[in-house]
Design a protein around this motif. Sequence first.
Motif, PDB file in Angstrom:
ATOM      1  N   THR A 148       1.264  -0.721  -0.176  1.00  0.00           N
ATOM      2  CA  THR A 148       0.090  -0.031  -0.139  1.00  0.00           C
ATOM      3  C   THR A 148       1.367   1.624   0.174  1.00  0.00           C
ATOM      4  O   THR A 148       2.090   1.379   0.960  1.00  0.00           O
ATOM      5  N   GLU A 149       0.023   2.190  -0.343  1.00  0.00           N
ATOM      6  CA  GLU A 149       0.827   3.356  -0.057  1.00  0.00           C
ATOM      7  C   GLU A 149       0.445   4.331   0.959  1.00  0.00           C
ATOM      8  O   GLU A 149       0.973   5.561   0.510  1.00  0.00           O
ATOM      9  N   PHE A 150      -0.603   4.374   0.740  1.00  0.00           N
ATOM     10  CA  PHE A 150      -1.734   5.725   1.379  1.00  0.00           C
ATOM     11  C   PHE A 150      -2.145   4.907   2.880  1.00  0.00           C
ATOM     12  O   PHE A 150      -2.141   3.762   2.916  1.00  0.00           O
ATOM     13  N   GLU A 151      -1.589   6.154   3.501  1.00  0.00           N
ATOM     14  CA  GLU A 151      -2.622   5.215   5.328  1.00  0.00           C
ATOM     15  C   GLU A 151      -3.394   4.939   5.670  1.00  0.00           C
ATOM     16  O   GLU A 151      -3.914   3.956   6.038  1.00  0.00           O
ATOM     17  N   ASN A 152      -4.960   5.478   5.224  1.00  0.00           N
ATOM     18  CA  ASN A 152      -6.190   5.310   5.110  1.00  0.00           C
ATOM     19  C   ASN A 152      -6.312   3.737   4.430  1.00  0.00           C
ATOM     20  O   ASN A 152      -8.238   4.381   3.721  1.00  0.00           O
ATOM     21  N   VAL A 153      -6.025   3.006   3.290  1.00  0.00           N
ATOM     22  CA  VAL A 153      -6.133   2.315   2.924  1.00  0.00           C
ATOM     23  C   VAL A 153      -7.209   0.969   3.463  1.00  0.00           C
ATOM     24  O   VAL A 153      -6.664   0.595   5.020  1.00  0.00           O
ATOM     25  N   PRO A 154      -8.599   0.764   3.176  1.00  0.00           N
ATOM     26  CA  PRO A 154      -9.430   0.196   4.102  1.00  0.00           C
ATOM     27  C   PRO A 154      -8.671  -1.293   4.614  1.00  0.00           C
ATOM     28  O   PRO A 154      -8.011  -1.794   3.621  1.00  0.00           O
ATOM     29  N   ALA A 155      -8.356  -1.950   6.168  1.00  0.00           N
ATOM     30  CA  ALA A 155      -8.234  -2.262   6.071  1.00  0.00           C
ATOM     31  C   ALA A 155      -8.805  -4.176   5.602  1.00  0.00           C
ATOM     32  O   ALA A 155      -8.342  -4.927   5.164  1.00  0.00           O
ATOM     33  N   GLN A 156      -9.940  -3.980   5.706  1.00  0.00           N
ATOM     34  CA  GLN A 156     -11.212  -4.875   5.100  1.00  0.00           C
ATOM     35  C   GLN A 156     -10.736  -5.022   3.836  1.00  0.00           C
ATOM     36  O   GLN A 156     -10.229  -6.515   3.412  1.00  0.00           O
ATOM     37  N   ALA A 157     -10.136  -4.697   2.563  1.00  0.00           N
ATOM     38  CA  ALA A 157      -9.642  -4.875   1.501  1.00  0.00           C
ATOM     39  C   ALA A 157      -8.121  -5.922   1.354  1.00  0.00           C
ATOM     40  O   ALA A 157      -7.982  -6.563   0.920  1.00  0.00           O
ATOM     41  N   LEU A 158      -7.166  -4.788   2.182  1.00  0.00           N
ATOM     42  CA  LEU A 158      -5.560  -5.377   2.570  1.00  0.00           C
ATOM     43  C   LEU A 158      -6.130  -6.988   3.165  1.00  0.00           C
ATOM     44  O   LEU A 158      -6.148  -8.257   2.865  1.00  0.00           O
ATOM     45  N   GLN A 159      -7.586  -7.104   4.684  1.00  0.00           N
ATOM     46  CA  GLN A 159      -7.976  -8.837   4.715  1.00  0.00           C
ATOM     47  C   GLN A 159      -8.156  -9.257   3.732  1.00  0.00           C
ATOM     48  O   GLN A 159      -7.787 -10.515   3.548  1.00  0.00           O
ATOM     49  N   GLN A 160      -8.814  -8.943   2.625  1.00  0.00           N
ATOM     50  CA  GLN A 160      -9.488  -9.760   1.539  1.00  0.00           C
ATOM     51  C   GLN A 160      -8.408 -10.157   0.061  1.00  0.00           C
ATOM     52  O   GLN A 160      -8.266 -11.231  -0.250  1.00  0.00           O
ATOM     53  N   LEU A 161      -7.393  -8.954   0.489  1.00  0.00           N
ATOM     54  CA  LEU A 161      -6.763  -9.684  -0.212  1.00  0.00           C
ATOM     55  C   LEU A 161      -5.665 -10.593   0.367  1.00  0.00           C
ATOM     56  O   LEU A 161      -4.634 -11.449  -0.740  1.00  0.00           O
ATOM     57  N   ALA A 162      -5.092 -10.997   0.986  1.00  0.00           N
ATOM     58  CA  ALA A 162      -4.325 -11.367   2.679  1.00  0.00           C
ATOM     59  C   ALA A 162      -4.854 -13.114   1.909  1.00  0.00           C
ATOM     60  O   ALA A 162      -4.378 -14.256   2.810  1.00  0.00           O
ATOM     61  N   GLN A 163      -6.060 -13.242   1.591  1.00  0.00           N
ATOM     62  CA  GLN A 163      -6.655 -14.463   1.690  1.00  0.00           C
ATOM     63  C   GLN A 163      -6.156 -15.516   0.915  1.00  0.00           C
ATOM     64  O   GLN A 163      -5.217 -16.359   1.098  1.00  0.00           O
ATOM     65  N   SER A 164      -5.315 -14.331  -0.127  1.00  0.00           N
ATOM     66  CA  SER A 164      -4.969 -15.118  -1.176  1.00  0.00           C
ATOM     67  C   SER A 164      -3.307 -15.818  -1.236  1.00  0.00           C
ATOM     68  O   SER A 164      -2.654 -15.777  -2.239  1.00  0.00           O
ATOM     69  N   ARG A 165      -2.779 -14.194  -0.778  1.00  0.00           N
ATOM     70  CA  ARG A 165      -1.705 -13.422  -1.617  1.00  0.00           C
ATOM     71  C   ARG A 165      -0.502 -12.550  -0.666  1.00  0.00           C
ATOM     72  O   ARG A 165      -1.703 -12.405   0.701  1.00  0.00           O
ATOM     73  N   VAL A 166       0.209 -12.280  -0.444  1.00  0.00           N
ATOM     74  CA  VAL A 166       1.504 -12.070   0.273  1.00  0.00           C
ATOM     75  C   VAL A 166       0.677 -10.457   0.580  1.00  0.00           C
ATOM     76  O   VAL A 166       0.431  -9.762  -0.894  1.00  0.00           O
ATOM     77  N   VAL A 167       0.772  -9.923   2.072  1.00  0.00           N
ATOM     78  CA  VAL A 167       0.352  -8.852   1.686  1.00  0.00           C
ATOM     79  C   VAL A 167       0.990  -8.360   2.934  1.00  0.00           C
ATOM     80  O   VAL A 167       1.094  -8.876   3.650  1.00  0.00           O
ATOM     81  N   ALA A 168       1.456  -7.075   2.352  1.00  0.00           N
ATOM     82  CA  ALA A 168       2.703  -6.387   3.581  1.00  0.00           C
ATOM     83  C   ALA A 168       2.859  -4.950   3.300  1.00  0.00           C
ATOM     84  O   ALA A 168       3.621  -4.329   1.754  1.00  0.00           O
ATOM     85  N   PRO A 169       2.870  -3.732   4.211  1.00  0.00           N
ATOM     86  CA  PRO A 169       2.594  -4.626   5.483  1.00  0.00           C
ATOM     87  C   PRO A 169       0.730  -4.614   5.828  1.00  0.00           C
ATOM     88  O   PRO A 169       0.056  -4.890   4.825  1.00  0.00           O
ATOM     89  N   GLY A 170       0.983  -5.977   6.653  1.00  0.00           N
ATOM     90  CA  GLY A 170      -0.784  -6.552   6.255  1.00  0.00           C
ATOM     91  C   GLY A 170      -2.006  -5.408   7.310  1.00  0.00           C
ATOM     92  O   GLY A 170      -1.090  -4.786   7.871  1.00  0.00           O
ATOM     93  N   ALA A 171      -3.033  -5.685   7.643  1.00  0.00           N
ATOM     94  CA  ALA A 171      -3.482  -5.234   7.520  1.00  0.00           C
ATOM     95  C   ALA A 171      -4.196  -5.643   8.812  1.00  0.00           C
ATOM     96  O   ALA A 171      -4.277  -4.352   9.532  1.00  0.00           O
ATOM     97  N   SER A 172      -3.839  -6.131   9.882  1.00  0.00           N
ATOM     98  CA  SER A 172      -3.997  -5.227  11.702  1.00  0.00           C
ATOM     99  C   SER A 172      -2.660  -4.499  12.114  1.00  0.00           C
ATOM    100  O   SER A 172      -2.229  -3.030  12.730  1.00  0.00           O
TER     101      SER A 172
END
Length: 386
Positions: A74-98
């Motif tokens: 991600t490149e901005f602070e306020n990216v919806p954490a929900q979106a990151l969680q969804q992506l993390a179900q199948s892909r590496v997401v860094a930094p993580g939603a939590s």
Amino acid sequence: MPLLPGVATLGVMGGGQLGRMFVQAAQSLGYTCLVLDPDAASPAGAVAHEHLRADYLDPAALRELARRCDAITTEFENVPAQALQQLAQSRVVAPGASAVAVCQDRAREKAHFDASGVACAPYAVLRSPADLATVPDSLLPGILKTARLGYDGKGQRRVTDRLQLAEAFSELGEVDCVLEQMLPLALELSVLVVRGADGQVVTYPVQQNLHRDGILAVTEVPAPQVDAALQSQARESAAAIASGLGYVGVLCVEFFVLKDGRLVVNEMAPRPHNSGHYTMNACDLSQFEMQVRAMTGLPLREPRLHSPVVMLNLLGDLWFDAQGVERTPDWAGVLALPGASLHLYGKAQARPGRKMGHLNLIGATAEAARASARQACALLGLPSEW
Ligand code: ATP
Ligand code: MG
């Protein structure tokens, strides 16, 4: 196994200048890059292999991003954490939603600083008007900040007494806020810390920052007014904060140095940072290449500052003369200066206060870098005192 250059595809949520410089670093390593951003005029979208133009919560766009990319950042602070969680179900997401969720909320952020054993400004959390009465006198005068969605000094009110505090809380819409004691600042610093999925942590040298009207104006490295002991303390604190979050990626931690010499943490951003743009020309590894390395599992190593540097932020104000007539700044003059590197973000519309680019001035010595920077300021019409 790392996701290797020339093979893997990387995605970024958000298409501003930070996304653009991430894409440029990833592409120069040989990655294919996708950007998700609703804005047709996205600076990152313009340079990526593909720009997915959709809302950050659009389920089809998120599925497409996950299908096409091996890892997503991600490149901005306020990216919806929900979106990151969804992506993390199948892909590496860094930094993580939590970890991002902690950085999005000043109250949670401060709780994490406390838990990491790093001192921050004394504060109270205000969630409703009833909480106003519980604020201790010692927090006034103070700064009331909305817990979420503030940036560049927006969403903040300086208050000297309880009446002003109540007014400010109401003006800010009675949303969750943090009241911080107003501290006597000597200077402001920031530290970039990078942590890999294997727990390895590296930090960059300390950056000394000057803000004007709540927006970063000048960054200098090495920090001219910070002694070695305080620099180590800042770097160790930033590393502890990142490790405690289980963070993967580039994290920027902002600090205050108080008039009595104490170091106090202010806030953190879960991404490369404006104050870290100097790394593009003064270090052997930029913060954006580090972002790529951290998300792909490539080796991290200590970055080396090879030149003293001054970074000047270029705001839209420079595109207007004293009469308010639009102009193009004297880039040819600026680029004739020793050690000057220009980075413009490809934004078509200049507006006062809008971040249009930055200028890095490196030198063999700090004096040489500063001399070039002062000449650049004179050419651009920026204040040459800092
Ligand atoms: P950013 O653009 O870094 O996201 P922001 O809007 O999140 O900024 P802060 O970094 O919290 O806001 O504060 C903006 C500026 O206000 C700081 O850089 C500092 O100059 C001043 N400031 C903030 N908190 C305090 C404090 N407790 N005491 C004194 N000055 C403060
Ligand atoms: Mg800040």
